[in-house]
Design a protein around this motif. Sequence first.
Motif, PDB file in Angstrom:
ATOM      1  N   UNK A 158       0.825  -1.213   0.000  1.00 56.05           N
ATOM      2  CA  UNK A 158       0.000   0.000   0.000  1.00 56.05           C
ATOM      3  C   UNK A 158       0.858   1.262   0.000  1.00 56.05           C
ATOM      4  N   UNK A 159       2.063   1.171   0.584  1.00 56.06           N
ATOM      5  CA  UNK A 159       2.947   2.336   0.609  1.00 56.06           C
ATOM      6  C   UNK A 159       3.412   2.728  -0.790  1.00 56.06           C
ATOM      7  N   UNK A 160       3.313   1.810  -1.748  1.00 53.83           N
ATOM      8  CA  UNK A 160       3.745   2.128  -3.105  1.00 53.83           C
ATOM      9  C   UNK A 160       2.913   3.255  -3.700  1.00 53.83           C
ATOM     10  N   UNK A 161       1.639   3.326  -3.368  1.00 53.15           N
ATOM     11  CA  UNK A 161       0.782   4.398  -3.878  1.00 53.15           C
ATOM     12  C   UNK A 161       1.226   5.752  -3.343  1.00 53.15           C
ATOM     13  N   UNK A 237      13.963   1.660   5.239  1.00 58.30           N
ATOM     14  CA  UNK A 237      12.773   2.230   4.608  1.00 58.30           C
ATOM     15  C   UNK A 237      12.058   3.194   5.549  1.00 58.30           C
ATOM     16  N   UNK A 238      12.065   2.890   6.839  1.00 60.53           N
ATOM     17  CA  UNK A 238      11.405   3.766   7.803  1.00 60.53           C
ATOM     18  C   UNK A 238      12.150   5.084   7.978  1.00 60.53           C
ATOM     19  N   UNK A 245      12.948  10.257  -0.993  1.00 67.56           N
ATOM     20  CA  UNK A 245      13.233   9.221  -1.984  1.00 67.56           C
ATOM     21  C   UNK A 245      12.919   9.709  -3.389  1.00 67.56           C
ATOM     22  N   UNK A 246      11.792  10.410  -3.552  1.00 68.85           N
ATOM     23  CA  UNK A 246      11.424  10.920  -4.875  1.00 68.85           C
ATOM     24  C   UNK A 246      12.451  11.921  -5.386  1.00 68.85           C
ATOM     25  N   UNK A 247      12.902  12.818  -4.523  1.00 72.30           N
ATOM     26  CA  UNK A 247      13.901  13.808  -4.929  1.00 72.30           C
ATOM     27  C   UNK A 247      15.204  13.148  -5.354  1.00 72.30           C
ATOM     28  N   UNK A 248      15.625  12.133  -4.612  1.00 73.66           N
ATOM     29  CA  UNK A 248      16.881  11.457  -4.938  1.00 73.66           C
ATOM     30  C   UNK A 248      16.750  10.640  -6.218  1.00 73.66           C
ATOM     31  N   UNK A 249      15.641   9.923  -6.379  1.00 83.58           N
ATOM     32  CA  UNK A 249      15.459   9.105  -7.582  1.00 83.58           C
ATOM     33  C   UNK A 249      15.490   9.974  -8.832  1.00 83.58           C
ATOM     34  N   UNK A 250      14.750  11.066  -8.805  1.00 85.11           N
ATOM     35  CA  UNK A 250      14.705  11.939  -9.976  1.00 85.11           C
ATOM     36  C   UNK A 250      16.015  12.691 -10.168  1.00 85.11           C
ATOM     37  N   UNK A 251      16.658  13.083  -9.077  1.00 81.63           N
ATOM     38  CA  UNK A 251      17.943  13.764  -9.199  1.00 81.63           C
ATOM     39  C   UNK A 251      19.016  12.886  -9.808  1.00 81.63           C
ATOM     40  N   UNK A 252      18.985  11.576  -9.512  1.00 81.61           N
ATOM     41  CA  UNK A 252      19.991  10.655 -10.044  1.00 81.61           C
ATOM     42  C   UNK A 252      19.793  10.356 -11.524  1.00 81.61           C
ATOM     43  N   UNK A 253      18.686  10.800 -12.109  1.00 78.23           N
ATOM     44  CA  UNK A 253      18.510  10.605 -13.551  1.00 78.23           C
ATOM     45  C   UNK A 253      19.459  11.490 -14.345  1.00 78.23           C
ATOM     46  N   UNK A 278      19.990   0.760  -2.493  1.00 84.84           N
ATOM     47  CA  UNK A 278      19.000  -0.325  -2.416  1.00 84.84           C
ATOM     48  C   UNK A 278      17.620   0.241  -2.089  1.00 84.84           C
ATOM     49  N   UNK A 279      17.577   1.121  -1.099  1.00 86.17           N
ATOM     50  CA  UNK A 279      16.287   1.689  -0.691  1.00 86.17           C
ATOM     51  C   UNK A 279      15.637   2.463  -1.834  1.00 86.17           C
TER      52      UNK A 279
END
Length: 458
Positions: A158-161, A237-238, A245-253, A278-279
Amino acid sequence: MLAALHDRDGRGRFGGRARLGIPGNPDDWASVARQLTEGLVKGSERRGALPESIVAFLCQDPKEGESAREVMERLRPLAQLLRTACGALDVPVIEALCISDGRFWSYCCPSAQCCPSDGTPMGLPGTSVLAAAATYAGLQIRGSLREFRARLIPWETAAALEQESALNAVSMALIPRILDDESRSVVAAETLDLAHRVMRRFAESTSAAGGPGVSGVPAVSGAAGMSGALSADLRDDELLRHDEAATLILGLQDRMTRDRAAEWMEGDEAGPALRLWRALARRCVGPYGEHAAAPLTLVGWVAWSSGDELEAREALAMALGADPGYLFARLLHQACNEGLDPESIRRCLRKERVDRADAEVIASAGAPASAVDIDGPSGPATTSTRVASRRRRKPRSTGSAASRPGSRPSGTAGTRRPRSTADGSPAPEAPIRAGDGTGGGTRSRRGAGRHGTKQGDT
């Protein structure tokens, strides 16, 4: 996975290894078998030792509702393709094994007495020749492959949403800034600073819990070790918020940001960085699955740099699964499979880090001396002070100094080519000083010639 064997002087030994995830589409097996075989054989040949034979390992867990024996039968065509590809290069496959659900089968042995149709149970590590061979080949027992990949696959909870919503919101604000040349470097700095803060958070939580040592990577051995690793992942994860996480994922693109993040591959930085990558791979949910190529590649790189080739190959294969055209993952995967030393890549990354630090020092060298912090003879400001001193040093009043750009010579032995002023009229001629000898005069004339050439080009 293919393992090369050498038998010079009657003394058998293992050689190079090549490993790749099994494609889900059987139509891709022929090209994969050919590429994997050529990579191993030609890589061994470049290192001066063509293998005399090859052992093939086909490892895959059963799908839901599938037995291990059915896995073996399903992969039989792939085993035959590998044997044919090796034979085309005059290197025979002396054994091809399927390993699934703790049992193994031979595709080469026709005897049911030594190779029963139900397979042979895998012995505990260190209790058989096969176990020793599998360990060397990088098939260490760390629980099932499904459990291992669970550390890297995106959430399906559910956390994926919530994470997907955060990715949507951050992408609206961040992507335009990454695409803008003026703000791109600012986004990179912000991304790396945030990554540093999260890594410190991970390291502090590990120290408080009395967890793993300096590397920060939990020891994994068997099912118990894998269970402990998954618990550690849940704790990480906690500690990582959805928006972070969103900022890092998009920044690493951004390739520049990703390359700088790859510098955290050794020492005290490696463990927290590996946990962070990993996270982030687990947070690439929903339509953002392709974004996992960047953090998965960083997982593979840090794992390989830390000596864990098994996780490195698996993570890099997953990165290519997320984005088959991701060049960084392809290069690392090929280098890892060919048995290259990661130290050559580490040296390049260290040099980039040092050069960037020196460039920042030079850029700030115009600041007054009072603005330079000096921590002592061995402090971090030693290099900054030295560079700043060199840039503030006045040129000597010698003949050679007369030819330096920007110097203000004196004398009457020669004239400098006139420059144009702002209104286009020629500037008054400025005298230059001749050298103390012939060499000095030559340098002065050569400098004038260069200046004139530039004017003509303009």
